[in-house]
Design a protein around this motif. Sequence first.
Motif, PDB file in Angstrom:
ATOM      1  N   GLY A  31      -9.457   3.259   1.689  1.00  0.00           N
ATOM      2  CA  GLY A  31      -8.009   3.372   1.868  1.00  0.00           C
ATOM      3  C   GLY A  31      -7.641   4.629   2.628  1.00  0.00           C
ATOM      4  N   TRP A  36      -4.763   0.923   3.784  1.00  0.00           N
ATOM      5  CA  TRP A  36      -4.930  -0.051   2.714  1.00  0.00           C
ATOM      6  C   TRP A  36      -5.010  -1.486   3.241  1.00  0.00           C
ATOM      7  CZ3 TRP A  36      -1.925  -4.178   1.282  1.00  0.00           C
ATOM      8  CH2 TRP A  36      -0.631  -4.250   1.810  1.00  0.00           C
ATOM      9  N   THR A  39      -8.426  -2.181   4.221  1.00  0.00           N
ATOM     10  CA  THR A  39      -9.281  -2.165   3.041  1.00  0.00           C
ATOM     11  C   THR A  39      -9.233  -3.497   2.290  1.00  0.00           C
ATOM     12  OG1 THR A  39      -8.855   0.212   2.876  1.00  0.00           O
ATOM     13  CG2 THR A  39      -9.852  -0.807   0.964  1.00  0.00           C
ATOM     14  N   ILE A 162      -5.955  -2.513  -5.111  1.00  0.00           N
ATOM     15  CA  ILE A 162      -4.836  -2.248  -4.201  1.00  0.00           C
ATOM     16  C   ILE A 162      -4.239  -0.869  -4.489  1.00  0.00           C
ATOM     17  CG2 ILE A 162      -2.492  -2.958  -3.587  1.00  0.00           C
ATOM     18  CD1 ILE A 162      -3.394  -5.857  -4.055  1.00  0.00           C
ATOM     19  N   ALA A 165      -6.597   1.780  -3.130  1.00  0.00           N
ATOM     20  CA  ALA A 165      -6.563   1.794  -1.666  1.00  0.00           C
ATOM     21  C   ALA A 165      -5.257   2.380  -1.152  1.00  0.00           C
ATOM     22  CB  ALA A 165      -6.757   0.382  -1.121  1.00  0.00           C
ATOM     23  N   ALA A 166      -4.139   2.009  -1.787  1.00  0.00           N
ATOM     24  CA  ALA A 166      -2.839   2.547  -1.380  1.00  0.00           C
ATOM     25  C   ALA A 166      -2.771   4.042  -1.647  1.00  0.00           C
ATOM     26  CB  ALA A 166      -1.713   1.823  -2.126  1.00  0.00           C
ATOM     27  N   ALA A 169      -4.613   5.679   1.089  1.00  0.00           N
ATOM     28  CA  ALA A 169      -3.848   5.669   2.335  1.00  0.00           C
ATOM     29  C   ALA A 169      -2.804   6.787   2.342  1.00  0.00           C
ATOM     30  CB  ALA A 169      -3.178   4.309   2.520  1.00  0.00           C
TER      31      ALA A 169
END
Length: 204
Positions: A31, A36, A39, A162, A165-166, A169
């Motif tokens: 991320g 993201w 990813t 998620i 990954a976020a 980011a």
Amino acid sequence: MRFDLWLAFVLTTLLISATPGPNMLLMLSHGTRYGWKATTATMAGACAGLAILFTASAFGLAAILATSATLFLLLKLVGAAYLVYLGIQCWRAGETLALPRANSNSTASRFRLGLTVALSNPKAILFAGAFLPQFIDPHLPQQAQWGVLLLSFFVIESSWQIAYAAGGARLAAWLQQPKRVRWFNRGCGGAFFAVGGLLALARQ
């Protein structure tokens, strides 16, 4: 399915999935490096790997691992070695977010990496073989309950992936200075070393 069993499973799985293990560390790293959206390919690979492990567990591999100390040792050492390899790649990245020998433009490459990391942990098979059955009511239809548990697991696992990954980011915006990037890479490398070491030392 009994609601109390399902709720206990959801709450327990929320805590287990949130723990920064190999999959979540990979999502955080990717991320940060690729964003993201890119990813999501890594997430798909990880979920595919978990699906393969759960299928293997359904065919009795969990029972074999539970009784064969040699096979369990072999699989966990291979998995630990791969995680250490990822740690080395992160450590060697230095002051750049691009990993050595990594193809950030390849969706297939990210998918394969997610798949490999998920498959590198034999404990996921034991999770499916020893943990999930505890939430099955033997007096109710089995297939429907397994379907509910697996669907719930993948929803929870994907949601945490998620989130990691976020988070990665967002962290990328802070990593504008080479010094920060270097420490981030060393932090990721150290985390992969630690998880690989814990996996190698884990008892059956």
